[in-house]
Design a protein around this motif. Structure first.
Motif, PDB file in Angstrom:
ATOM      1  N   ALA A  56      51.350   8.709  -8.536  1.00 45.25           N
ATOM      2  CA  ALA A  56      50.404   9.777  -8.849  1.00 45.25           C
ATOM      3  C   ALA A  56      50.118   9.821 -10.345  1.00 45.25           C
ATOM      4  CB  ALA A  56      50.941  11.115  -8.363  1.00 45.25           C
ATOM      5  N   ILE A  57      51.140   9.612 -11.158  1.00 47.08           N
ATOM      6  CA  ILE A  57      50.951   9.584 -12.611  1.00 47.08           C
ATOM      7  C   ILE A  57      50.070   8.402 -12.991  1.00 47.08           C
ATOM      8  CG2 ILE A  57      52.141   9.183 -14.810  1.00 47.08           C
ATOM      9  CD1 ILE A  57      54.493  10.817 -13.622  1.00 47.08           C
ATOM     10  N   CYS A  58      50.310   7.245 -12.374  1.00 39.82           N
ATOM     11  CA  CYS A  58      49.482   6.061 -12.668  1.00 39.82           C
ATOM     12  C   CYS A  58      48.034   6.291 -12.258  1.00 39.82           C
ATOM     13  CB  CYS A  58      50.047   4.831 -11.961  1.00 39.82           C
ATOM     14  SG  CYS A  58      51.577   4.238 -12.673  1.00 39.82           S
ATOM     15  N   LYS A  59      47.830   6.980 -11.159  1.00 40.74           N
ATOM     16  CA  LYS A  59      46.463   7.252 -10.709  1.00 40.74           C
ATOM     17  C   LYS A  59      45.767   8.198 -11.687  1.00 40.74           C
ATOM     18  CE  LYS A  59      43.883   8.883  -6.711  1.00 40.74           C
ATOM     19  NZ  LYS A  59      43.967   9.440  -5.363  1.00 40.74           N
ATOM     20  N   TRP A  60      46.480   9.165 -12.205  1.00 42.95           N
ATOM     21  CA  TRP A  60      45.906  10.171 -13.094  1.00 42.95           C
ATOM     22  C   TRP A  60      45.697   9.625 -14.507  1.00 42.95           C
ATOM     23  CZ3 TRP A  60      43.691  14.768 -12.579  1.00 42.95           C
ATOM     24  CH2 TRP A  60      43.560  15.571 -13.696  1.00 42.95           C
ATOM     25  N   ILE A  61      46.720   8.985 -15.063  1.00 36.71           N
ATOM     26  CA  ILE A  61      46.679   8.552 -16.462  1.00 36.71           C
ATOM     27  C   ILE A  61      46.262   7.089 -16.598  1.00 36.71           C
ATOM     28  CG2 ILE A  61      48.110   8.197 -18.519  1.00 36.71           C
ATOM     29  CD1 ILE A  61      49.752  10.583 -17.643  1.00 36.71           C
ATOM     30  N   GLY A  62      46.650   6.279 -15.653  1.00 37.77           N
ATOM     31  CA  GLY A  62      46.399   4.840 -15.737  1.00 37.77           C
ATOM     32  C   GLY A  62      47.722   4.100 -15.726  1.00 37.77           C
ATOM     33  N   TYR A  63      47.649   2.838 -15.399  1.00 37.52           N
ATOM     34  CA  TYR A  63      48.865   2.032 -15.299  1.00 37.52           C
ATOM     35  C   TYR A  63      49.408   1.723 -16.686  1.00 37.52           C
ATOM     36  CZ  TYR A  63      47.899   1.576 -10.378  1.00 37.52           C
ATOM     37  OH  TYR A  63      47.679   1.858  -9.062  1.00 37.52           O
ATOM     38  N   PRO A  64      50.715   1.571 -16.805  1.00 33.63           N
ATOM     39  CA  PRO A  64      51.306   1.328 -18.127  1.00 33.63           C
ATOM     40  C   PRO A  64      50.955  -0.067 -18.648  1.00 33.63           C
ATOM     41  CG  PRO A  64      52.986   1.236 -16.416  1.00 33.63           C
ATOM     42  CD  PRO A  64      51.733   1.684 -15.763  1.00 33.63           C
ATOM     43  N   ASP A  65      50.920  -0.178 -19.971  1.00 29.81           N
ATOM     44  CA  ASP A  65      50.647  -1.456 -20.618  1.00 29.81           C
ATOM     45  C   ASP A  65      51.938  -2.241 -20.852  1.00 29.81           C
ATOM     46  OD1 ASP A  65      47.941  -0.876 -20.767  1.00 29.81           O
ATOM     47  OD2 ASP A  65      48.184   0.164 -22.672  1.00 29.81           O
ATOM     48  N   LEU A  66      53.049  -1.539 -20.947  1.00 32.48           N
ATOM     49  CA  LEU A  66      54.328  -2.177 -21.247  1.00 32.48           C
ATOM     50  C   LEU A  66      55.382  -1.796 -20.201  1.00 32.48           C
ATOM     51  CD1 LEU A  66      54.555  -1.359 -25.048  1.00 32.48           C
ATOM     52  CD2 LEU A  66      53.840  -3.514 -24.034  1.00 32.48           C
ATOM     53  N   PHE A  67      56.278  -2.719 -19.952  1.00 35.79           N
ATOM     54  CA  PHE A  67      57.466  -2.426 -19.146  1.00 35.79           C
ATOM     55  C   PHE A  67      58.648  -2.851 -20.002  1.00 35.79           C
ATOM     56  CE2 PHE A  67      60.841  -3.496 -16.203  1.00 35.79           C
ATOM     57  CZ  PHE A  67      60.851  -2.381 -15.395  1.00 35.79           C
ATOM     58  N   ILE A  68      59.398  -1.879 -20.483  1.00 38.50           N
ATOM     59  CA  ILE A  68      60.482  -2.140 -21.426  1.00 38.50           C
ATOM     60  C   ILE A  68      61.811  -1.784 -20.778  1.00 38.50           C
ATOM     61  CG2 ILE A  68      61.462  -1.538 -23.670  1.00 38.50           C
ATOM     62  CD1 ILE A  68      58.610  -0.859 -24.565  1.00 38.50           C
ATOM     63  N   THR A  69      62.765  -2.702 -20.894  1.00 40.72           N
ATOM     64  CA  THR A  69      64.117  -2.449 -20.406  1.00 40.72           C
ATOM     65  C   THR A  69      65.023  -2.264 -21.613  1.00 40.72           C
ATOM     66  OG1 THR A  69      63.692  -3.843 -18.492  1.00 40.72           O
ATOM     67  CG2 THR A  69      65.980  -3.355 -18.990  1.00 40.72           C
ATOM     68  N   PHE A  70      65.803  -1.212 -21.599  1.00 51.44           N
ATOM     69  CA  PHE A  70      66.712  -0.909 -22.700  1.00 51.44           C
ATOM     70  C   PHE A  70      68.121  -0.839 -22.129  1.00 51.44           C
ATOM     71  CE2 PHE A  70      68.758   1.900 -25.810  1.00 51.44           C
ATOM     72  CZ  PHE A  70      68.357   1.312 -26.988  1.00 51.44           C
ATOM     73  N   THR A  71      68.982  -1.718 -22.560  1.00 58.18           N
ATOM     74  CA  THR A  71      70.340  -1.762 -22.016  1.00 58.18           C
ATOM     75  C   THR A  71      71.359  -1.392 -23.081  1.00 58.18           C
ATOM     76  OG1 THR A  71      70.550  -4.111 -22.536  1.00 58.18           O
ATOM     77  CG2 THR A  71      69.734  -3.545 -20.346  1.00 58.18           C
ATOM     78  N   CYS A  72      72.564  -1.165 -22.632  1.00 57.82           N
ATOM     79  CA  CYS A  72      73.652  -0.757 -23.520  1.00 57.82           C
ATOM     80  C   CYS A  72      74.711  -1.853 -23.570  1.00 57.82           C
ATOM     81  CB  CYS A  72      74.256   0.542 -22.996  1.00 57.82           C
ATOM     82  SG  CYS A  72      75.619   1.146 -23.994  1.00 57.82           S
TER      83      CYS A  72
END
Length: 118
Positions: A56-72
């Motif tokens: 629903a967020i993607c439909k409203w705002i648009g699909y994200p440009d980045l997919f970032i993984t942050f690990t510890c």
């Protein structure tokens, strides 16, 4: 959870209906005895609800440009310093999830601030 099974919506569990339509005589072997609510973290309903929210967020705002993984990394100097201090003070086990999660949260917040502001 067990006392409120009749209040939970089970229409997402089409597998039970399909097994009944196939002619399985013993439906006790199909499905799960307890349906977990969407508020139970990690349950299928929780994941399904979060997926629907994300779409629903993607439909409203648009699909994200980045997919970032942050690990510890448990070997980060900040974690090692704090674990060493705790071990010297109390003699407890050095694998402290609370320290690791707090340092991870601090570094994640710094990373997000750097992405947003800089």
């Amino acid at each position: 959870m067990r006392n409120n099974q009749s209040k939970l919506r089970g229409h997402h569990y089409q597998g039970l209906v399909e097994s009944y339509l196939r002619g399985d005589s013993d439906l006790k072997l199909s499905g799960k005895p307890v349906i977990l609510a969407a508020t139970h973290t990690g349950s299928p309903r929780y994941k399904y609800e979060n997926f629907q929210d994300a779409m629903a967020i993607c439909k409203w705002i648009g699909y994200p440009d980045l997919f970032i993984t942050f690990t510890c990394n448990a070997k980060w100097p900040e974690i090692q310093l704090m674990v060493d201090l705790i071990r010297d003070f109390t003699g407890q086990d050095p694998n402290r999830a609370d320290v690791i999660s707090r340092v991870f949260k601090i570094k994640l917040d710094e990373f997000m601030m750097e992405i947003k502001d800089k």
